[in-house]
Design an enzyme around this catalytic site. Structure first.
Site, mmCIF file in Angstrom:
data_model
loop_
_atom_site.group_PDB
_atom_site.id
_atom_site.type_symbol
_atom_site.label_atom_id
_atom_site.label_comp_id
_atom_site.label_asym_id
_atom_site.label_seq_id
_atom_site.Cartn_x
_atom_site.Cartn_y
_atom_site.Cartn_z
ATOM 1 N N GLU A 125 0.830 -1.262 -0.069
ATOM 2 C CA GLU A 125 -0.071 -0.137 0.020
ATOM 3 C C GLU A 125 1.030 1.200 0.179
ATOM 4 O O GLU A 125 0.682 2.198 -0.705
ATOM 5 C CB GLU A 125 -0.808 0.000 1.229
ATOM 6 C CG GLU A 125 -1.807 1.170 1.239
ATOM 7 C CD GLU A 125 -2.698 1.610 2.433
ATOM 8 O OE1 GLU A 125 -3.036 2.612 2.748
ATOM 9 O OE2 GLU A 125 -2.908 0.539 3.355
ATOM 10 N N CYS A 144 -8.545 3.418 7.877
ATOM 11 C CA CYS A 144 -9.814 2.862 7.442
ATOM 12 C C CYS A 144 -10.655 2.446 8.651
ATOM 13 O O CYS A 144 -10.134 2.086 9.861
ATOM 14 C CB CYS A 144 -9.801 1.858 6.697
ATOM 15 S SG CYS A 144 -9.662 0.355 7.307
ATOM 16 N N SER A 172 0.225 -9.451 6.996
ATOM 17 C CA SER A 172 -1.046 -8.559 7.278
ATOM 18 C C SER A 172 -0.512 -7.366 8.221
ATOM 19 O O SER A 172 -0.466 -7.854 9.316
ATOM 20 C CB SER A 172 -2.365 -9.544 7.839
ATOM 21 O OG SER A 172 -3.251 -8.677 8.023
#
EC number: 1.17.7.4
Length: 326
Positions: A136, A204, A232
């Site tokens: 990202e 988020c 993750s």
């Protein structure tokens, strides 16, 4: 078959709420599955669609081919961009090679990309708070040709050298620790008082909600198991949140990874899952903990999420056209 050794005799299992899949992950997986239904295998996916081993292997079994770079896909192939987003250079390469692209970038990551474009268009340099090397972060840094800096810690902020200290803005990776990101943002504001912040937090909703849920869960437990893969980001942050509450915590890919010794003498075992971990893995973990002696399962109070993101317009049109012919 796993051992039935009893180490968590009479323990209670507490499930965090919310946990597991977020809207962006649901959408990304749906995009790959719909593309396979429409076009058949192979469908090429640049990088892991989401950071979860179970999900990746499941999609691979259905015909998805995961690649590191676009040159591993033949010209004209169908390619899905992962939920983490890609740089402008990757988009340009896909167009130049005639690849047919379905973009599974999470809409909340796209929001950050739009912020970067707007800030650079206004002539500002941008500081990104994020983890070096994360897909990202690489995708977001690749939205601009220069004029961006990456920091991860308060110490990085202290050492940061920028070209124009009076004309700065910042953005963040969407899956950071809420508390860590706030500390780094605070350091940026202290050092560069005029720095422009995002109109709305870049972290988020799912990251925030799952971390808040663990903050409620951890004080009720003497052990927390976080279901998620080691690569993750948001799953790792959940483990850290539990540990900062003074509770032993482990990140596990699934039930097979549980060491029975972890449960020895535990009376209350908390379980949560990262935003890229499916509920089936959570239930397998619950069953394994029951095998090891737990006698009850209770879900903690928490938010019921109802967020859903639409599929890309191009994919939606193709689905509608196919259904109209049936």
């Amino acid at each position: 078959m796993m051992t039935a050794e009893v180490t968590a005799a009479d323990a209670e299992v507490l499930l965090a709420q919310p946990r597991g899949f977020c809207a962006g992950v649901d959408r990304a997986i749906d995009i790959v599955e719909r593309a396979l239904e429409l076009h058949g295998a192979p469908i090429y996916v640049r990088h892991e669609i989401v950071h979860n081993r179970y999900v990746v292997e499941d999609l691979r079994g259905k015909g998805a081919v995961f690649i590191d770079e676009l040159d591993q896909a033949p010209a004209g192939a169908i390619v899905v961009f992962s939920a983490h987003g890609v740089s402008q250079a990757v988009r340009g390469e896909a167009e130049a090679r005639g690849l047919r692209v379905f973009d599974a970038t999470c809409p909340l990551v796209t929001k950050v990309h739009i912020e970067v474009a707007r800030m650079r268009a206004a002539g500002r340099e941008i500081v990104m708070i994020g983890h070096k090397g994360h897909p990202e972060v690489e995708g977001t840094l690749g939205q601009a040709q220069g004029g961006m800096y990456l920091v991860e810690t308060v110490e990085d902020v202290a050492a940061l050298q920028v070209s124009d200290p009076g004309n700065l803005a910042y953005v963040t990776q969407t899956t950071l620790s809420v508390d860590d990101a706030a500390a780094v943002a605070g350091a940026l504001k202290a050092r560069f008082p005029g720095i422009v912040e995002p109109k709305k937090s870049d972290i988020c909703y799912a990251t925030q909600n799952r971390q808040d849920a663990v903050k409620l869960l951890a004080p009720e437990c003497d052990l927390v198991l976080v279901v998620g893969s080691t690569n993750s980001s948001n799953s790792n942050r959940l483990r850290e949140v539990a540990e900062r509450k003074g509770v032993a915590a482990y990140l596990i890919d699934g039930a097979h990874a549980i060491d029975p010794a972890w449960l020895q003498g535990r009376r209350s075992i908390g379980i949560t899952a990262g935003a890229s971990a499916p509920e089936v893995l959570v239930q397998q973990v619950v069953e394994r903990v029951r095998e090891l002696g737990a006698v009850s399962v209770r879900t903690m109070p928490g938010l019921e999420e109802s967020v859903a993101f639409p599929l890309p317009k191009g994919l939606s049109r193709k689905i509608a056209q196919t259904e109209s012919l049936e």
